[in-house]
Design a protein around this motif. Structure first.
Motif: not given
Length: 779
Positions: A394-419
């Protein structure tokens, strides 16, 4: 050889020795009686397997099958073990599972040599983490001093070997007679300019060090081959436990530790895991705990004044010393350093991630690269622990989703899903999830420890491995909460104050932390002495660097106050500037600037203006002593297994390597004040393991009175009581203890340091009138 029953299964305390050609096994054997008398239970040895000739640290392993000849070979290690056991001591071995050296000449590492000769068909190809899909299916070696065409005439073919200065490479069978240019194109490796490493290298490195190639220890065959000798030494009773270097570089640290525990029969093992803030060690890891940087953070924090740090930081900015990194604050400095790394030094690693992501998603490579970079720089810890095929923590999910949200670039969510391994299973998806975590750990280490720490430093004691300058202090109640968790969850974990990797030794940090109690005098003194220095240096033609560098130099000046330290400080400033990469760097050195910097540093420490440090230095002496002794006693009596760095039983002022990795030189046989305290605490631990070990208890004690916040006290197993003074200069400014009392548990308590006995409520001004610390036992 069988284990000596006098050697405990879990150490009471370990003592780290840096083995090297100038301090081999025989030298370690000679100091065994001294260290046994000090009170430790185990010697903690730096890596003992065959390393690059002349190596002063041993982490550049070239042969896992042999104990290092330069140290005395296996016979020397066995002799050390026998002598240690005669004195009741065991051995802890440092294990390097993540990487091997790319030595010069390359044939020193036989597995790598065979891969260079035979390519991906070599039986050893599975050992190394190489992207054979890149560089035309060849292993890129960034070893040339310039572009290939410029140095072609410096290459030489000798029989079946290609030579380039100290380097030697195998020639693929059947290509020996080809013209040189065609011969080079026919090999399984590609020689390239060393500057190509960041952008083109196609093997995983240790951080960004091209001379260290990643080993795929997740492969069972590779694990067995690289661990066979160490495991045999454990089975035969030569060694007793392990320290695991850099587990975050591994594909699956948890699986590695499970395999290791099964192979060792559960021997005491700690891992060099850097935890950030309140990040917990993953609960499923099969080990006793960490090597102790999390404890270092809390202990240092106890003796740091947060209000003083804030005042010093404001002065640091007013003085003009803050870097021009988006306002000069800590977090932006880290972000900018991380972004520089993912676009330069780690660009090849990002490209490899992007290619895997492109194969999984079909998205465009440039978009993926941008998103990967933006997510990576927003990971606030070293890495997540996602295992393909298992639910993401769960902590990895929360951390990577927050990083993707903060990135504010296309495909950031995809990167989080891949990770997070969300896009199904497959070799490319699994590879991305694993490799993203490995790159993340390298990025965090390089951007924080090896870059930002050298760019932003209002107070250098905060810029330490495992510490966060944004969280400079630790209140007693927070320290107690940390210790309660350790005793409950990881009672046999390691704890530490100084290591071979700390930027500054514990005693340097204790002196610098004292500045946090004198922010006003520090600012006033520095303004005046800086103006005087600039006037004098200007008249003498001595170049003065930017305020940022000057500010760092003055911190070292108040630590050393000795002309004998001029060269050490000059070397440290030069290393700091190269690591910072703002005015010079390791890869793009500015010789003229570096020469001026060195001259400035030497003049500052040993020249005519050095006398000016005397006043501020005297003001630091008393609080430094309280910090030094307080940190020492807390470290040696808190939950966990304390590790002492060589020589640290005495006051020891060490800066970053190579100064802190010099051969061990035992001091006087007569113990210093710190030495007496250390020996007293260590012997108590050794003689009463039930008071401090895994079955012990930890109970916070709180003083009552106007100065209660200046004490920290705790009880171990109801029998041993630690009391330490914190923020002693602030205490003195406020008028001392003023009747503050500590209620002792029932019974008579004897202070082992003064031999005085107390009971009931004791006034701290009486208990601590001779020493800033007390170690009491139930009589």
């Amino acid at each position: 050889m069988t284990a000596n029953p006098a050697v405990p299964t879990v150490p009471s305390a370990t003592y780290r020795l840096q083995l090297q050609p100038d301090f081999p096994f025989a030298a370690a054997e000679a100091v065994v009686p001294r260290l046994a008398e000090l009170g430790v239970s185990h010697l903690h040895l730096s890596p003992v397997l065959e390393a690059v000739p002349g190596s002063t640290h041993g982490y550049d392993v070239i042969d896992h099958t042999r104990v290092r000849d330069e140290l005395g070979g296996e016979d020397g290690l066995r002799a050390l073990s026998r002598t240690a056991r005669e004195h009741g001591l065991g051995l802890i071995l440092d294990v390097v599972p993540n990487h091997m050296a790319v030595p010069a000449p390359e044939h020193l590492a036989r597995p790598l040599w065979e891969v260079l000769r035979d390519g991906p068909d070599s039986p050893y190809a599975r050992w190394f983490d190489v992207d054979w899909d890149a560089q035309g299916g060849r292993l890129l070696l960034p070893v040339l001093g310039g572009p290939l065409e410029d140095v072609l005439g410096e290459l030489e073919v000798r029989k079946d070997t290609l030579r380039y200065y100290e380097h030697a490479f195998p020639i693929r069978p059947g290509t020996e007679k080809l013209p040189l240019r065609e011969l080079l194109d026919a090999q399984w490796y590609r020689l390239a300019h060393w500057r190509k490493a960041g952008s083109e290298i196609n093997y995983r490195r240790f951080f960004t060090i091209s001379e260290l190639i990643g080993v795929r220890v997740e492969d069972e065959e590779v694990f067995e081959a690289t661990h066979a000798t160490l495991l045999r030494l454990l089975r035969e009773g030569v060694a007793d436990g392990l320290r695991i270097d850099h587990p975050d570089g591994l594909a699956d640290p948890a699986a590695y530790l499970r395999r290791l525990r099964e192979a060792t029969g559960g021997r005491w093992t700690v891992v060099e895991k850097i935890l950030t803030g309140d990040e917990p060690l993953p609960a499923g890891w099969a080990c006793a705990g960490t090597t102790g940087y999390d404890a270092l953070d809390r202990i240092d924090g106890l003796f740091t004044d947060p209000d003083g740090v804030r005042a010093i930081t404001r002065f640091y900015e007013e003085f003009g010393a803050a870097p021009a990194d988006e306002g000069g604050q800590w977090a932006p400095t880290v972000h900018r350093a991380a972004y520089r790394l993912v676009t330069h030094d780690l660009a090849a690693e990002v490209d490899r991630l992007a290619r895997a992501a492109e194969r999984v998603t079909g998205a465009e490579g440039p978009l993926l690269r941008a998103a990967i970079r933006e997510v990576l720089v927003r990971i606030p810890v070293y890495r997540s622990y996602v295992v393909p095929g298992e639910p993401a923590p769960p902590q990895a999910v929360a951390m990577l989703e927050a990083a993707a949200t903060g990135a504010r670039v296309p495909e950031a969510g995809t990167v989080a899903d891949l990770a997070l391994g969300r896009l199904g299973r497959g070799p490319d998806q699994d590879d991305f999830a694993v490799r993203f975590a490995q790159v993340s750990s390298a990025l965090r280490a390089k951007s924080v420890e090896d870059t930002a720490f050298y760019r932003w430093y209002p107070l250098l004691s905060l810029n330490e491995v495992g510490r966060d300058p944004a969280r400079p202090a630790c209140a007693p109640e927070d320290f107690h909460a940390f210790c309660v968790r350790l005793q409950r969850d990881w009672p046999d974990t390691g704890t530490v104050l100084t290591t071979h990797d700390t930027k500054r030794s514990a005693d340097v940090r204790a002196r610098l932390a004292a500045l946090s109690e004198l922010p006003g005098p520090w600012a006033e003194w520095l303004r005046g002495v800086s103006a005087h220095m600039r006037e004098y240096f200007g008249g003498s033609g001595i170049p003065v660097p930017e305020r940022q560098v000057e500010y760092q130099a003055w911190q070292y000046a108040v630590v050393f106050c000795s002309a004998a330290a001029a060269d050490v400080v000059a070397d440290t400033l030069l290393k700091s500037e190269r690591e910072a990469g703002l005015r010079t760097s390791w890869t793009e050195q500015n010789p003229a600037y570096e020469e001026q910097l060195t001259r400035f540093a030497r003049e500052l420490i040993s020249g005519p203006t050095s006398y000016a440090t005397a006043e501020i230095a005297r003001a630091l002496d008393a609080p430094e002593r309280a910090n030094r002794l307080g940190a020492t006693l807390v470290h040696l009596t808190m939950p966990g297994v304390p590790d002492l760095y060589q020589g640290d039983e005495d006051r020891q002022l060490l800066l970053v390597d190579p100064a802190n990795r010099a051969p061990y030189s035992p001091g006087s046989a007569e113990l210093s004040e710190k030495g007496l305290l250390t020996a007293t605490a260590l012997r108590l631990r050794r003689d009463h393991p039930d008071w401090f070990g895994g079955l012990s208890t930890y109970e916070p004690l709180y003083a009552a009175g106007p100065a209660a916040a200046h004490s920290v006290a705790f009880l171990r197993c109801g029998r041993a009581l630690t009391v330490a003074t914190r923020l002693s200069h602030r205490l003195a400014e406020a008028g001392g203890w003023r009747g503050t009392q500590l209620a002792l548990p029932d019974g008579n308590w004897t202070d082992l340091l003064t031999h005085r006995t107390y009971s009931g409520k004791v006034r701290l001004e009486e208990l601590l009138d001779r020493n800033p610390v007390g170690l009491l036992v139930l009589s």
